[in-house]
Design an enzyme around this catalytic site. Structure first.
Site, PDB file in Angstrom:
ATOM      1  N   LYS A   1       3.509   6.686 -11.013  1.00  0.00           N
ATOM      2  CA  LYS A   1       3.009   7.346  -9.799  1.00  0.00           C
ATOM      3  C   LYS A   1       2.334   6.329  -8.874  1.00  0.00           C
ATOM      4  CE  LYS A   1      -0.224  10.787  -8.286  1.00  0.00           C
ATOM      5  NZ  LYS A   1      -1.464  11.401  -8.711  1.00  0.00           N
TER       6      LYS A   1
ATOM      7  N   ASP B   1       2.363  14.594  -7.041  1.00  0.00           N
ATOM      8  CA  ASP B   1       0.994  14.841  -7.504  1.00  0.00           C
ATOM      9  C   ASP B   1       0.827  16.346  -7.691  1.00  0.00           C
ATOM     10  OD1 ASP B   1       0.666  16.007  -5.034  1.00  0.00           O
ATOM     11  OD2 ASP B   1      -1.179  14.946  -4.541  1.00  0.00           O
TER      12      ASP B   1
END
Ligand code: SF4
Length: 231
Positions: free
Chosen positions: A134, A152
């Site tokens: 991420k 997210d």
């Protein structure tokens, strides 16, 4: 496993392939100022900010980096202090021991393998200690080279509510979105969903009556007829 929103997507609103373009276009108009909420002035500060943002808010990270980036200006500066000192300097972001370790490890690899420059590809970024997928995706996208779609908590929730995925796992959601979202939009798409998630599509109380996606969303709690009929 975080709460799932897949089951909310029940209304028939057409194929996701046909809806993705108008969804992006409308959100781009609605949230023209959507961008990363972290403060940074260069790629190294971007990398540090994103690493510090794990498990805390962007506001909190910005509060810490406002002084951190005065004290530490180059990768070498993070290695010139004892680990304990850096831990104290990032303490307020939580998980300070792990974050300080990852930052020093990353700065070391940055200097040894990348001439002190933050690499632009996800594969290279993943070679930095403590940099997960991420973080690598966010940094690459902000440096103008998005190679995936950042997922997210907001992106996960909105993708599920909008019926763009039926998956729960962020890696699988990213795969679905990468197939669906046109590549030139990979960078801005997560920001649009994050902005929309914060301002309109709240986890507990989505304000469907104020949402520009009401006719494109299978989870809308308001009938389109009601909106048209309201004064
Ligand atoms: S706020 Fe918009 S995106 Fe969220 S559930 Fe309602 S109609 Fe769908």
């Amino acid at each position: 496993m975080p709460r799932s929103f897949v089951h909310e997507a029940r209304r028939p609103v057409g194929r996701r392939r046909d809806r993705i373009k108008p969804i992006i276009e409308r959100l781009a108009v609605e949230h023209a100022d959507a961008k990363i909420a972290l403060d940074f002035r260069n790629p190294v500060e971007l990398l540090i900010s994103v690493m510090l943002s794990a498990q805390t808010t962007d506001v909190n990270v910005n509060r810490v980096t406002a002084t951190l980036f005065v004290k530490y200006r180059r990768p070498e500066d993070y290695l010139a202090v004892p680990r304990e000192e850096l831990e104290q300097d990032v303490y307020a972001t939580g998980f300070f021991r792990q974050k300080a370790k990852s930052i020093q490890g990353s700065m070391r690899v940055l200097l040894e393998e990348f001439d002190g420059e933050v690499p632009r590809t996800v594969d290279e970024l993943l070679r930095l200690p403590g940099v997960a997928r991420k973080t690598a995706n966010v940094v690459a996208a902000e440096l103008g080279n998005p190679q995936g779609v950042v997922v997210d908590t907001h992106v996960r929730r909105l993708s599920q509510r909008l019926g763009l995925t039926r998956k729960e796992d962020p890696v699988k959601i990213e795969r679905d979105l990468a197939k669906l979202v046109p590549r030139p939009d990979w960078g801005r798409f997560p920001h649009l969903l994050i902005w929309h998630g914060r301002q309109v599509c709240d986890a507990r109380r989505p304000r469907c009556e104020d949402c520009v996606l009401i006719d494109l969303c299978p989870s809308s709690r308001v009938e389109i007829d009601e909106v048209v009929a309201s004064p």
